[in-house]
Design an enzyme around this catalytic site. Sequence first.
Site, PDB file in Angstrom:
ATOM      1  N   HIS A 138       0.851  -1.191   0.000  1.00  0.00           N
ATOM      2  CA  HIS A 138       0.000   0.000   0.000  1.00  0.00           C
ATOM      3  C   HIS A 138       0.881   1.233   0.000  1.00  0.00           C
ATOM      4  O   HIS A 138       1.774   1.377   0.831  1.00  0.00           O
ATOM      5  CB  HIS A 138      -0.894   0.004   1.235  1.00  0.00           C
ATOM      6  CG  HIS A 138      -1.702   1.256   1.382  1.00  0.00           C
ATOM      7  ND1 HIS A 138      -2.703   1.593   0.501  1.00  0.00           N
ATOM      8  CD2 HIS A 138      -1.640   2.256   2.292  1.00  0.00           C
ATOM      9  CE1 HIS A 138      -3.237   2.747   0.867  1.00  0.00           C
ATOM     10  NE2 HIS A 138      -2.608   3.179   1.946  1.00  0.00           N
ATOM     11  N   LYS A 159      -0.600  10.892   1.193  1.00  0.00           N
ATOM     12  CA  LYS A 159       0.318  10.388   0.150  1.00  0.00           C
ATOM     13  C   LYS A 159      -0.141  10.814  -1.239  1.00  0.00           C
ATOM     14  O   LYS A 159       0.654  11.328  -2.035  1.00  0.00           O
ATOM     15  CB  LYS A 159       0.406   8.850   0.230  1.00  0.00           C
ATOM     16  CG  LYS A 159       0.900   8.306   1.554  1.00  0.00           C
ATOM     17  CD  LYS A 159       1.000   6.796   1.532  1.00  0.00           C
ATOM     18  CE  LYS A 159      -0.344   6.114   1.371  1.00  0.00           C
ATOM     19  NZ  LYS A 159      -1.258   6.366   2.524  1.00  0.00           N
ATOM     20  N   ASP A 177      -2.136   3.929  -4.516  1.00  0.00           N
ATOM     21  CA  ASP A 177      -2.857   2.993  -3.650  1.00  0.00           C
ATOM     22  C   ASP A 177      -2.167   1.626  -3.572  1.00  0.00           C
ATOM     23  O   ASP A 177      -1.729   1.209  -2.514  1.00  0.00           O
ATOM     24  CB  ASP A 177      -4.312   2.829  -4.092  1.00  0.00           C
ATOM     25  CG  ASP A 177      -5.128   2.068  -3.063  1.00  0.00           C
ATOM     26  OD1 ASP A 177      -4.875   2.252  -1.854  1.00  0.00           O
ATOM     27  OD2 ASP A 177      -5.995   1.275  -3.462  1.00  0.00           O
TER      28      ASP A 177
END
Length: 302
Positions: A138, A159, A177
């Site tokens: 992730h 992020k 992702d």
Amino acid sequence: MKSVTVKNLIDLFKLEVLIGNEHIGRVITRSRAHRPGLEFVGYFDFFPMERVQVLGKKEINYLHKLTEEERNHHIGNIVKYHPPCFVVAANQEGLKYLMKYCEQEGIPLLRTAEPTTEFINKLDMYLIQALAPEMAIHGVCVNVSGIGILLRGKSGIGKSETAHTLIHRGHRLVADDVVTLKKLGPNTLLGTHNESTREFLALRSIGLVNVVRLYGRKAFQEQSRIVLDIELTHWKDQALNNDLELEPKFSDYLDVRIPYIEIQLQPGRDVASLIEAAANNWYLKQQGYSAAEEFMKRLQNE
């Protein structure tokens, strides 16, 4: 163990099937092709039988010059090891004797019009990536000024928003992702997307955006070698210091060590600029330059 099939090669490289169409489901588990030169003269001590065997002009011309008995002997010695397939390069002709043995042993015999070296280079590149050990994590992968960076952190830390700022500054998105990491060598880690998220960036309060549609083709890159692992964390009071040279830390992915940097978040901190600075500083270190060392030398000179 990861694998590809002979059919995968036929479809990808548009190969002509000369014999063995019923056996194109055979599995390939080893990267890099092999040109059986020494094997044709009887040396089999290190014969990589699991690899695709490519026959170029040198090999075919050598076989053409042999007597039928010699040719049958040399080819028979190789096909009994049952390699995944043979590929004849440069559209070479006169392969009936080769077709006979491949048919007997159930080995696909394929042909390409491409020159031998060019075909092998393309084949090796494909097999190395297709068969490389991989894992999914992730995070976000971006390419900053040609330097691949893995951005990690807890969900909601920012992020994707940071990646968006970097893209707006002219850098490139690789994956959001879910980042697929592939080990291409002892010290080479490749980051890429998982196809379903290709070109997409998920921004909280906005939703999914397609960076190519928004910012053009320059905003996206299919893959990038990962050289920095940056973790975004919440601010911790008194946790940061003013050391001239921080003790280097590393992350480990698939047994590949990557330099690790933690960036703590606080309102007002320009995280994207810090990431740009980290990327440029890493590049300078690869060139043998250390700002801390230069500063200490100046102090000594004074």
